[in-house]
Scaffold this active site. Structure first.
Site, PDB file in Angstrom:
ATOM      1  CG  HIS B  44      25.175  24.500 -13.532  1.00 20.18           C
ATOM      2  ND1 HIS B  44      25.933  24.590 -14.674  1.00 20.18           N
ATOM      3  CD2 HIS B  44      25.987  24.875 -12.521  1.00 20.18           C
ATOM      4  CE1 HIS B  44      27.143  24.999 -14.367  1.00 20.18           C
ATOM      5  NE2 HIS B  44      27.221  25.186 -13.075  1.00 20.18           N
ATOM      6  CG  HIS B  90      32.726  29.902 -15.345  1.00 23.51           C
ATOM      7  ND1 HIS B  90      33.203  30.927 -14.586  1.00 23.51           N
ATOM      8  CD2 HIS B  90      31.750  29.327 -14.605  1.00 23.51           C
ATOM      9  CE1 HIS B  90      32.546  30.965 -13.430  1.00 23.51           C
ATOM     10  NE2 HIS B  90      31.673  29.999 -13.417  1.00 23.51           N
TER      11      HIS B  90
END
Lengths: 236, 735
Positions: B44, B90
């Site tokens: 990430h 998200h």
């Protein structure tokens, strides 16, 4: 003749710049942004309480903003007869500050609604609506989660008897009736004025439809009506 | 410390990564230092699996002011104006806690944009959910939409466009991708650099709490039904705080009080601190005793990994600290000097004089591992190319089929979604969420910016290379039909677990397609986000490289909207329909299968079409233009007829099946309407661009749709079709 216009900025206001821009585009006049912490302000001829989420709407819409220092000044000028208009969150603050009766509750189906709706002009004799005709149907956007107008039955009767309901939600052809108000407002109320005729509150956003490019001009006359009222009053 | 595997496993590191750390550091790192490595070396944060692939993307062009590597990309729109934009996912937070997950997704991407010095002027969202007949999916949909609305509406930033797609592959792992677009002056661009040794590091905005701890690692794992207990990994948003933070930040940037700034997103203080130091080639230290806390008793590693929202890190010259503080005081926000920029290149954490951790910043950023995971073509790729389209071709009653398409969740009106978003605040929305793309005006100019986000996940699943290329071409066409020039893209690449070679194959192929189309159409990639591990109980989502496109319109007066304007206007199809039912929405609707050959894409044709549309708009030849996409020509026609409830009388012949002609999804096609006397000018412009066209018929005032194609006929009242289309999603979505 120049008039002084203030747009009050509360923390969380988000239509303050829109009001300045729209007022200026339509009337060619400037408006000052006034910070909510001001405890002494000029004798503005017109005060605009803009839309937004003052204090995040975390308690009850408008409930904290009405304690901002500037509100004492807004109330002072309102009692002197200066023009005050509250749009959306501004309307909610005006009811919390008791400059207008009633309260704005959560929308009937609990969801936020942003869309063009139709409004019928119920009173075209006010300082804010002189440029319209009674019965005109306007297409104007709403954008709120708490626009469901409520007032005591006594209060409602007073609004009706004194012609204080300025705008009602209606169908495109101007019909008013049960279930037409998108947010469940009592008696389809979208905007009201005080008895003295100098404080108007409404949920729809006239500043968003004052230019063709933005999809309509039905809101322009709110600004031009105010301008001509001020001109007639001959304020310097 | 003993070398127990739990040593690295606890920080989501592999043994070889742990060895590399030992080698780099030349000593045993302590617990806090390992925690910093763990989060900064997660996919990430460091893109270790995707980096080599992303390097294939075109990122340069005269229009690009800022490419990848910053908080957001920037394109030039002339006269000193620039557009900052970026898209981010998200997904996992939204799967666990849809309202807060989606809300903080919007909040995070907005901060990335204003960290560049831009005022955010619009948001877009690209959403994927499972089968809408499932109660949990309905509740995810309701939560996500309400979350996006609550954050964006409170911020006073209009949500102007987006897409929603339903498919069982997203059942447990929905996709929530948000894009923010901001306007800036190109002589006032700020960057996330910790320049100037001795400058002060200030933390502003919210206090630091335990929310969102290790969110970045959470994003780098697969989901399972055991994940309800991961709710503490989901951050909680406070849009009111962010609105204050936005205004205060723009105020200090306007007054030139800041050297560099960055938002605190994934990995919070850790990533912002070491990335800013890394970019400047400097070091910096933070004194954790000075960080304002929401609650007492946070461990050092918890403070460093907290993803509490609405925080920014500023680099300020010592003489300007008081001025910065004054602005934040005015907005009733905290602003705290927590450290300094140093010349030792190290990211150092202290408490008072006590050093807790000290790592060369580059070890956490540039020196992060880079992998090239193995990949192999999955068996389904060849198998699913073959499909039997006879149930669609021989359907018979095509009027009834059109009605079924109109009420399908993917093609029905999305007003239930976008009416929960403020679409008109800021007074810039010229075309809102009903068009192919949104169009915003740039205040005090005649300029417009067209925005679109797009991806057909089914196409990408069936053919990642072609599907990704189509996503770029489609997003470009969406802005071109308005008359705008496609300028540049951001992307959000949502895939399954990259450790699975078949998933990584999807990723590699999709990047190839994206690179090819973005290069050919001259729309460089200015940044984006990779989201792997989108799986639920071991099942991967359809790969979804979502494309966010920015287009430029020099004169708003030349804009073209999608709907038919008046009777007697001629209706013309530009492009050439082929016998292409593979991978289509209609094939899925009739057979329930995701299969067939993805429509072909001719990039040269796509580019000519884009150029033609801009020129036709400039010459004011078009009354309307609407892109043919999901659901094919028939959907495109009725959508254009709906706004004014006009009728259509169409009559044409071709050598493909009726099903393909009406519902096939051949790419690079547009339906335009023109006034009859413009036909000759239009034809010569089409010829000049080598574009085929078919005159379909005309707009009528009958309010009826009448299509005669070869010997087949479709006829229905537009009002009836519109009612079906308008009401369908609301009925399904409401709980």
């Amino acid at each position: 003749m120049t008039f002084k216009t203030a747009v009050i900025v509360f923390p969380g206001s988000n239509c303050d710049q829109d009001c300045v821009r729209s007022w200026q585009t339509v009337t060619g006049l400037k408006a000052d942004l006034v910070w909510h912490k001001e405890s002494k302000i000029d004798n503005y001829d017109l005060i605009i309480l803009p839309g937004g989420f003052s204090y995040g709407d975390y308690l009850r819409t408008g409930a904290i903003a009405r304690f901002s220092p500037v509100m004492a000044e807004v109330i002072r000028l309102a009692y002197k007869g200066h023009l005050v208009i509250g749009i959306c969150n501004g309307f909610q603050i005006l009811t919390e500050a008791h400059l207008l009766p009633g309260a704005l509750l959560r929308n009937r189906y609990l969801k936020y609604i942003c869309k063009d709706i139709y409004l019928r002009v119920e009173n075209a004799k006010t300082a804010f609506t002189g440029g319209y005709h009674r019965g005109d149907v306007l297409r104007i956007p709403i954008s709120h989660g708490e626009g469901n107008y409520n007032v005591s039955s006594h209060g409602l009767k007073e609004l009706q008897d004194h012609d204080l309901i300025v705008f009602r939600y209606c169908t495109p052809d101007g019909t008013v009736g049960a279930d037409i108000a998108p947010n469940g407002s009592m008696d389809s109320i979208a905007g009201i004025i005080n008895k003295a005729g100098n404080v108007l509150g409404l949920m729809p956003h006239p500043e968003r439809v004052s230019e063709d490019e933005l999809g309509g001009t039905d809101g322009r006359s709110v600004w031009t009506s105010i301008l001509s009222t001020l001109q007639k009053r001959g304020v310097a | 410390m003993k070398e127990d595997p739990s040593l690295w496993k606890e920080h989501d590191l592999t043994e070889s990564e742990y060895r590399k750390i030992l080698e780099l550091m030349g000593r045993q790192p302590n617990y806090l230092e390992l925690a910093l490595f763990g989060v900064m070396w997660s996919e990430h944060c460091c893109y270790k699996d995707s980096k080599l692939q992303l390097a294939k993307l075109p990122t340069k062009g005269p229009q690009v002011i800022q490419g990848p590597g910053e908080n957001a990309g920037i394109v030039d729109i002339g006269d000193g104006f620039g557009i900052a934009f970026k898209m981010e996912s998200h997904n996992h937070p939204s799967a666990i806690e849809p309202f807060q997950g989606a809300a903080t997704g919007i909040g995070g991407i907005i901060r990335d944009v204003f960290a560049m010095g831009a005022r955010p002027i619009a948001s877009l969202d690209s959403l994927r959910f499972g089968d809408i007949n499932n109660h949990r999916v309905k509740s995810l949909l309701n939560g996500v939409v309400a979350g996006i609305g609550s954050y964006g509406n409170c911020m006073g930033i209009p949500t102007v466009a987006g897409e929603v797609f339903f498919h069982p592959s997203f059942q447990g792992n929905p996709l929530v991708n948000a894009m923010s677009v901001g306007l800036l002056k190109t002589d006032k661009i700020f960057r996330g650099k910790a320049s100037g040794v001795g400058n002060i590091v200030m933390l502003v905005g919210s206090r630091t709490g335990r929310d969102g701890i290790k969110g970045a690692s959470f994003a780098s794992e697969e989901l399972s039904d055991m994940d309800a207990d991961k709710r503490h990994n989901v951050q909680v948003g406070d849009p009111f705080m962010e609105k204050l933070l936005l205004e205060a930040t723009l105020e200090i940037l306007e007054a030139d009080l800041v050297v560099g700034l960055q938002d605190l997103g994934a990995a919070g203080l850790t990533s912002s601190g070491c990335e800013m130091a890394g970019r400047a080639g400097n070091g910096l230290y933070m004194d954790l005793d000075l960080v304002p806390l929401r609650e007492q008793g946070l461990e050092d590693w918890e403070m460093m990994l907290s993803e509490s929202q609405e925080r920014m890190l500023l680099i300020v010259e010592p003489v300007k600290v008081d001025a910065v503080r004054k602005v934040f005081d005015k907005w009733d926000l905290l602003s705290t000097a927590i450290g300094k920029v140093t010349d030792d290149g190290c990211f150092t954490l202290k408490r008072g004089e006590k050093v807790l951790a000290s790592i060369p910043a580059a070890y956490l950023t540039e020196k992060a591992p880079v992998y090239s995971p193995p990949y192999s073509e999955p068996a389904y790729f060849e198998e699913r190319k073959h499909a039997d389209h006879s149930p669609v071709v021989n359907y018979g009653d095509f009027t009834e089929l059109l009605k079924r398409l109109l009420i399908s969740p993917n093609l029905s009106s999305k007003h239930w979604v976008y009416e929960q978003y403020d679409t008109t605040v800021m007074l810039n929305t010229v075309i809102g969420p009903i068009g192919d793309a949104a169009l915003l005006r740039i205040p005090d100019t005649r300029k417009g910016v067209a925005l679109s986000c797009d991806c057909n996940s089914r196409y990408v699943y069936l053919d990642p290379e072609k599907g990704a290329a189509i996503a770029v071409a489609e997003a470009a066409l969406n802005v071109a039909v308005l008359g705008a020039k496609p300028l540049a893209i951001t992307n959000c690449l949502n895939f399954g677990n990259p450790e699975n070679p078949q998933i990584f194959w999807q990723f590699v192929k999709a990047i190839d397609g994206l690179a090819r189309a973005a290069g050919y159409l001259d729309t460089p990639v200015t940044g984006g986000n990779v989201s792997f591990y989108n799986e639920y109980d071991g099942k991967a989502i359809f790969p979804t490289p979502c494309i966010g496109m920015v287009g430029y319109l020099a004169d708003l007066d030349n804009r073209v909207s999608f709907h038919f304007k008046k009777p007697s206007d001629l209706v013309i199809l530009i492009g050439k329909s082929l016998e292409e039912l593979g991978a289509s929405e209609v094939h899925y609707l009739v057979t329930g299968k995701d299969e067939g050959t993805v429509p072909s894409l001719d990039l040269e044709l796509a580019k000519s079409l884009n150029d033609f549309l801009q020129e036709a708009a400039n010459r004011k030849l078009l009354q309307s233009a609407h892109d043919c996409s999901d659901g094919g020509l028939a959907m495109c026609l009725v959508e254009s007829a709906f706004p004014l409830a006009l009728g259509l009388n169409l009559n044409w012949k071709d050598n493909i099946s009726t099903a393909s002609a009406l519902f096939g999804e051949t790419q690079s096609r547009v339906v335009v309407s023109i006034e009859p006397d413009k036909l000759d000018s239009l034809k010569s412009l089409l010829n000049a661009h080598n574009l085929p066209h078919t005159l379909l018929g005309e707009v009528t005032d009958s309010g009826n749709l009448v299509i005669n194609y070869n010997s087949d006929k479709v006829s229905a009242s537009i009002a009836e079709l519109k009612d079906l289309w308008y009401g369908a999603l609301k009925k399904e979505a409401e709980i």
